[in-house]
Design an enzyme around this catalytic site. Structure first.
Site, PDB file in Angstrom:
ATOM      1  N   ASN A 147     -17.897  -2.798 -14.264  1.00  0.00           N
ATOM      2  CA  ASN A 147     -18.496  -1.763 -13.399  1.00  0.00           C
ATOM      3  C   ASN A 147     -19.099  -0.597 -14.184  1.00  0.00           C
ATOM      4  O   ASN A 147     -19.911   0.166 -13.649  1.00  0.00           O
ATOM      5  CB  ASN A 147     -17.464  -1.217 -12.387  1.00  0.00           C
ATOM      6  CG  ASN A 147     -17.152  -2.172 -11.259  1.00  0.00           C
ATOM      7  OD1 ASN A 147     -16.075  -2.121 -10.667  1.00  0.00           O
ATOM      8  ND2 ASN A 147     -18.080  -3.058 -10.933  1.00  0.00           N
ATOM      9  N   ASP A 160     -14.212  -5.711  -1.945  1.00  0.00           N
ATOM     10  CA  ASP A 160     -15.630  -5.955  -2.219  1.00  0.00           C
ATOM     11  C   ASP A 160     -16.483  -5.715  -0.976  1.00  0.00           C
ATOM     12  O   ASP A 160     -16.022  -5.917   0.145  1.00  0.00           O
ATOM     13  CB  ASP A 160     -15.788  -7.413  -2.703  1.00  0.00           C
ATOM     14  CG  ASP A 160     -17.098  -7.627  -3.430  1.00  0.00           C
ATOM     15  OD1 ASP A 160     -17.814  -6.639  -3.695  1.00  0.00           O
ATOM     16  OD2 ASP A 160     -17.411  -8.792  -3.738  1.00  0.00           O
TER      17      ASP A 160
HETATM   18  C1  FPP Z   1     -16.724  -2.899  -4.350  1.00  0.00           C
HETATM   19  O1  FPP Z   1     -17.882  -2.805  -3.557  1.00  0.00           O
HETATM   20  C2  FPP Z   1     -16.089  -1.582  -4.584  1.00  0.00           C
HETATM   21  C3  FPP Z   1     -15.894  -0.984  -5.776  1.00  0.00           C
HETATM   22  C4  FPP Z   1     -16.317  -1.598  -7.031  1.00  0.00           C
HETATM   23  C5  FPP Z   1     -15.312   0.363  -5.912  1.00  0.00           C
HETATM   24  C6  FPP Z   1     -14.078   0.729  -5.091  1.00  0.00           C
HETATM   25  C7  FPP Z   1     -13.593   2.042  -5.570  1.00  0.00           C
HETATM   26  C8  FPP Z   1     -13.557   3.185  -4.864  1.00  0.00           C
HETATM   27  C9  FPP Z   1     -13.872   3.296  -3.430  1.00  0.00           C
HETATM   28  C10 FPP Z   1     -13.233   4.492  -5.545  1.00  0.00           C
HETATM   29  C11 FPP Z   1     -11.881   4.510  -6.102  1.00  0.00           C
HETATM   30  C12 FPP Z   1     -11.042   5.476  -5.444  1.00  0.00           C
HETATM   31  C13 FPP Z   1      -9.696   5.406  -5.415  1.00  0.00           C
HETATM   32  C14 FPP Z   1      -8.917   6.508  -4.768  1.00  0.00           C
HETATM   33  C15 FPP Z   1      -8.956   4.293  -6.025  1.00  0.00           C
HETATM   34  P1  FPP Z   1     -19.294  -3.100  -4.217  1.00  0.00           P
HETATM   35  O2  FPP Z   1     -19.888  -1.797  -4.620  1.00  0.00           O
HETATM   36  O3  FPP Z   1     -19.138  -4.089  -5.304  1.00  0.00           O
HETATM   37  O4  FPP Z   1     -20.071  -3.692  -2.997  1.00  0.00           O
HETATM   38  P2  FPP Z   1     -21.274  -4.749  -3.010  1.00  0.00           P
HETATM   39  O5  FPP Z   1     -20.715  -6.021  -3.580  1.00  0.00           O
HETATM   40  O6  FPP Z   1     -21.629  -4.869  -1.564  1.00  0.00           O
HETATM   41  O7  FPP Z   1     -22.361  -4.154  -3.838  1.00  0.00           O
END
Ligand code: FPP
Length: 250
Positions: free
Chosen positions: A70, A22
């Site tokens: 998401n 996260d």
């Molecule tokens: C959380 O940060 C992250 C995610 C929901 C996405 C993670 C996925 C990837 C990087 C892509 C997948 C790729 C592979 C190879 C598995 P957030 O966006 O919720 O952050 P925030 O809480 O600060 O908004």
């Protein structure tokens, strides 16, 4: 050699680590960039966690990459995440093979774009006989949906006389979850300071230890995984027993 690494007790390692990655969006925002910049920078943390877990002899690492919720994010962000998934799975395949990594996925992956499904299935197929570590990506994953599906499938078998109601137990439920081929989670790590499970592996984390850190996911590195494991090793896992019973191995 790394002091933290030396402090890790190799006999008390978690067998299955699950991570809620996260804070990508906040990481990017702090740098005055778009959220997608954070997702792109998440990849180094993913690679380093998988390599470190594998080097430590941890057998299962499960990463929450995309939840059922998401899908409600802005269309452009969802597209960018799917593209990152497609490009990086394809790019990493030779490395997965070289490093003996078995790639697995949990979730309603049929909801992913066709191209992502194709790449994912190919990576799973090409790595299916690998044995060093099982790296599971939770994609379009929601734990409640998983449990609802399991109940539906078990109910169908009851109706068809394939399962007797009295025989329904933990094992039967386990076998109908997306995680049927994975052990229970021992250690769950969540970055970014949030202290929630967010519909991740609810059944599988019944006895997991939780580790929360304020670090944002793109900053997560080898030493931070060591910290989480060292913290885990200082906990006493009693599984409902008393400390005395644990000490005498009763
Ligand atoms: C959380 O940060 C992250 C995610 C929901 C996405 C993670 C996925 C990837 C990087 C892509 C997948 C790729 C592979 C190879 C598995 P957030 O966006 O919720 O952050 P925030 O809480 O600060 O908004």
């Amino acid at each position: 050699m790394d002091k933290k690494l030396l402090s890790i007790n190799s006999h008390k390692k978690p067998n299955h680590i699950a991570i809620i990655m996260d804070g990508n969006g906040r990481w990017a925002k702090k740098k005055g960039m778009q959220r997608v910049f954070g997702h792109r920078n998440a990849l180094k943390a993913i690679r380093e966690s998988a390599d470190t877990a594998s080097d430590l002899g941890i057998e299962y690492l499960t990463l929450y990459a995309f939840s059922t919720e998401n899908w409600n994010r802005p269309k452009l962000e969802v597209e960018a995440l799917m593209n990152l998934l497609i490009i990086n799975l394809q790019k990493e395949l030779p490395e997965f093979i070289r490093k003996n990594v078995k790639v697995n996925a949990i979730g309603n992956t049929e909801n992913l774009p066709k191209r992502a499904q194709k790449v994912l299935n190919n990576v799973i197929e090409k790595t299916k006989n690998n044995t060093k570590i099982t790296l599971t990506f939770a994609l379009s994953y929601g734990s409640r949906e998983e449990i609802v599906n399991a109940i539906r499938n078990i109910s169908k078998k009851v109706v068809n006389n394939e399962i007797e109601i009295e025989k329904i137990d933990n094992n039967i439920i386990n076998n109908h979850l997306y995680t049927f081929n994975l052990p229970d989670v021992d250690l769950m790590i969540r970055t970014s300071g949030e202290q929630r499970i967010s519909n991740f592996l609810l059944w599988q984390m019944a006895y997991a230890e939780f580790y929360f850190t304020d670090l944002l996911w793109p900053d997560f590195r080898k030493e931070h995984l060591y910290d989480a494991i060292l913290d885990y090793q200082n906990r006493e896992r009693r599984f409902g027993k008393t400390s005395e019973q644990i000490e005498t191995n009763e």
